[in-house]
Motif scaffolding. Structure first.
Motif, mmCIF file in Angstrom:
data_model
loop_
_atom_site.group_PDB
_atom_site.id
_atom_site.type_symbol
_atom_site.label_atom_id
_atom_site.label_comp_id
_atom_site.label_asym_id
_atom_site.label_seq_id
_atom_site.Cartn_x
_atom_site.Cartn_y
_atom_site.Cartn_z
ATOM 1 N N ILE A 264 6.093 4.738 1.351
ATOM 2 C CA ILE A 264 6.837 5.718 2.148
ATOM 3 C C ILE A 264 8.001 5.046 2.857
ATOM 4 O O ILE A 264 9.142 5.527 2.830
ATOM 5 C CB ILE A 264 5.905 6.393 3.169
ATOM 6 N N ILE A 265 7.730 3.913 3.492
ATOM 7 C CA ILE A 265 8.773 3.201 4.239
ATOM 8 C C ILE A 265 9.911 2.790 3.306
ATOM 9 O O ILE A 265 11.090 2.948 3.632
ATOM 10 C CB ILE A 265 8.181 1.965 4.939
ATOM 11 N N VAL B 19 4.535 10.553 -1.994
ATOM 12 C CA VAL B 19 3.598 9.422 -2.007
ATOM 13 C C VAL B 19 2.161 9.916 -1.890
ATOM 14 O O VAL B 19 1.256 9.439 -2.593
ATOM 15 C CB VAL B 19 3.933 8.420 -0.889
ATOM 16 N N LEU B 20 1.906 10.879 -1.023
ATOM 17 C CA LEU B 20 0.551 11.412 -0.863
ATOM 18 C C LEU B 20 0.061 12.039 -2.165
ATOM 19 O O LEU B 20 -1.111 11.852 -2.555
ATOM 20 C CB LEU B 20 0.501 12.435 0.266
ATOM 21 N N ASP C 295 0.839 -1.192 0.000
ATOM 22 C CA ASP C 295 0.000 0.000 0.000
ATOM 23 C C ASP C 295 0.881 1.252 0.000
ATOM 24 O O ASP C 295 2.117 1.150 0.120
ATOM 25 C CB ASP C 295 -0.939 -0.014 1.214
ATOM 26 N N PRO C 296 0.290 2.428 -0.153
ATOM 27 C CA PRO C 296 1.098 3.654 -0.143
ATOM 28 C C PRO C 296 1.898 3.847 1.139
ATOM 29 O O PRO C 296 2.974 4.454 1.110
ATOM 30 C CB PRO C 296 0.051 4.759 -0.307
ATOM 31 N N GLY C 297 1.400 3.333 2.264
ATOM 32 C CA GLY C 297 2.165 3.431 3.503
ATOM 33 C C GLY C 297 3.517 2.760 3.382
ATOM 34 O O GLY C 297 4.543 3.304 3.827
ATOM 35 N N MET C 298 3.540 1.570 2.757
ATOM 36 C CA MET C 298 4.820 0.888 2.580
ATOM 37 C C MET C 298 5.678 1.561 1.519
ATOM 38 O O MET C 298 6.914 1.454 1.558
ATOM 39 C CB MET C 298 4.579 -0.578 2.213
#
Length: 466
Positions: A345-346, A444-445, A340-343
């Protein structure tokens, strides 16, 4: 793993050479080799290793093209007499880091994302499949958190079963989370008066039965029963608030000297119900020293650390909860899925990081192994990805991501990403110079028009027996 004549003579020398050659921080080495970012620093301080930890480290070095000593130097390994169990931590003299002890990250995540709403809705779907039996519908929440999911699920239960008594039990070791949960319960007791609430700080293997396993813990258990007077939410809220002293005295936690995990100082049980419904709930109110675990629905949402092995999750969390089901009862497991977009970023900061060590299929396979001869008593449902995987979002204003993204939003998005990925504080402190994590978050956002995360779910049901 052939040692050459110029190979490092000690494990520390080997690790130092490996990190230099691969431009890897020592904390990264420890995390990747043995899932402990402080491994190398503890080794430098003179900590000794278990033989299996030594093997994991030298295997990791060899697998990635490094040289390791052929044998450990004298005094490096920690051994115990055969009649004593080996400690479960990788370095026995130290505590391991616990990501979920970080309250600030948790509270910001809870208040900026919709996960609690979505999880409650997903759990509510399981109510269509339960087959409750008198004297009550029995729910267990395996990790209450701040009580948001429990409160929402109780509303759903009241809508479906407005006249049936409820037995609602939950495990939570955090004093602050129990306080937050209790603050949401007065309204539930007003709307659905035939409710018994039971909270405990015990382990997963004990909490459903409200019975500690060790005799010394059983002798030290504190059991408090509260029959609330009055008939308004205000009456109940005032009396619940008066429990603060009891919670402060009895909901204390400390760290296990073996694993570093938080454990109760002494086991505690808090039972709450309305005094004017005591007669009706007589057979529902739990009795001390009369263990009973026959739950219609068990919710296990994010109950374990992502990076621990599937066998650990099955043995210590999922199997005990499955055994607490009544015939036809259902256990709903939920954990982060990634992709997902969260990963994204990571991985802009740590390109090779992957906290998702095991998926639902791995956990169910490990659970079947753990249950052994009991396995035929259960059905295991991983479902298709379309049914299992669901999405929740970070709250943002409708036009916020399209225009200039505020700093507070970027900090919240970064916090949520590192919370879900369970990034330890020592790694956050070691972000390389020149790496702009807020810029990575902004990119990413804007790419996705917002931020969202994926969870996956699975169901274990107990087969109905005559």
């Amino acid at each position: 793993m052939q040692p050459a004549s110029d190979s490092p003579q000690t494990l520390l020398e080997s690790i130092h050479a490996f990190c230099q050659r691969n431009s890897m921080a020592e904390s990264t080495f420890g995390r990747r080799a043995v899932n402990d970012g402080k491994f190398v620093s503890r080794l430098k301080d003179g900590s000794r290793l278990r033989p299996e930890t030594w093997k994991r480290v030298v295997t990791f070095i060899a697998k990635h093209g490094g040289d390791a000593p052929a044998a450990p130097e004298p005094g490096l390994l920690h051994t115990l007499p055969a009649d004593k169990p080996q400690p479960s931590s990788d370095i026995s003299s130290e505590k391991n880091f616990r990501f979920f002890d970080n309250r600030q990250k948790y509270l910001m995540f809870v208040n900026t994302c919709s996960e609690k709403d979505i999880v409650a809705k997903r759990a509510g779907m399981e109510l269509s499949f339960i087959q409750p039996a008198p004297p009550a519908i029995r729910l267990f929440d395996g990790g209450i958190g701040d009580g948001t999911v429990m409160a929402k699920l109780l509303r759903e239960m009241h809508g479906r079963f407005p006249t049936m008594p409820f037995y609602v039990s939950g495990k939570e070791i955090s004093l602050e989370d129990i306080r937050l949960t209790l603050g949401k319960m007065a309204d539930r007791l007003f709307e659905h008066p035939a409710t018994v609430l039971v909270f405990t700080n015990m382990f997963y293997s004990e909490a459903p039965w409200l019975t500690p396993k060790k005799p010394e813990a059983k002798n030290a258990m504190v059991w408090k029963e509260v029959a609330l007077k009055g008939n308004t939410a205000h009456d109940f809220d005032r009396q619940i608030a008066e429990l603060d002293t009891f919670l402060t005295d009895n909901w204390q936690a400390r760290h296990s000297p073996k694993t570093g995990n938080p454990i109760y100082d002494h086991p505690a049980v808090l039972v709450i119900y309305r005094d004017d419904y005591r007669f009706l709930l007589n057979d529902v109110i739990p009795k001390r020293d009369q263990p009973k675990a026959d739950f219609d629905l068990i919710l296990a949402s994010q109950p374990y650390r992502l990076r621990v092995p599937a066998a650990f999750k099955a043995k210590n969390v999922v199997a005990p909860l499955a055994r607490a089901l009544r015939p036809s009862g259902r256990l709903l497991g939920i954990h982060s899925y990634g992709r997902d977009p969260g990963m994204e970023i990571i991985n802009k900061i740590w390109p090779d990081d992957n906290p998702f060590e095991s998926d639902r299929h791995d956990i169910l396979r490990a659970l079947k192994d753990e249950l052994g001869d009991e396995v035929d008593e259960f059905d295991f449902n991983a479902f298709s990805d379309d049914r299992s995987i669901f999405q929740y979002k970070m709250h943002t204003l409708p036009t916020e991501v399209d225009s200039s993204i505020g700093t507070s939003t970027l900090y919240a998005a970064w916090n949520d990403a590192v919370y879900v990925a369970q990034i330890e504080d020592d790694r956050l402190e070691e972000i390389p110079d020149g790496v702009d994590y807020l810029q990575a978050t902004r990119e990413v956002l804007r790419k996705h028009g917002g931020l969202w995360f994926n969870d996956e779910s699975y169901v274990v049901s107990r087969t109905k027996r005559a």
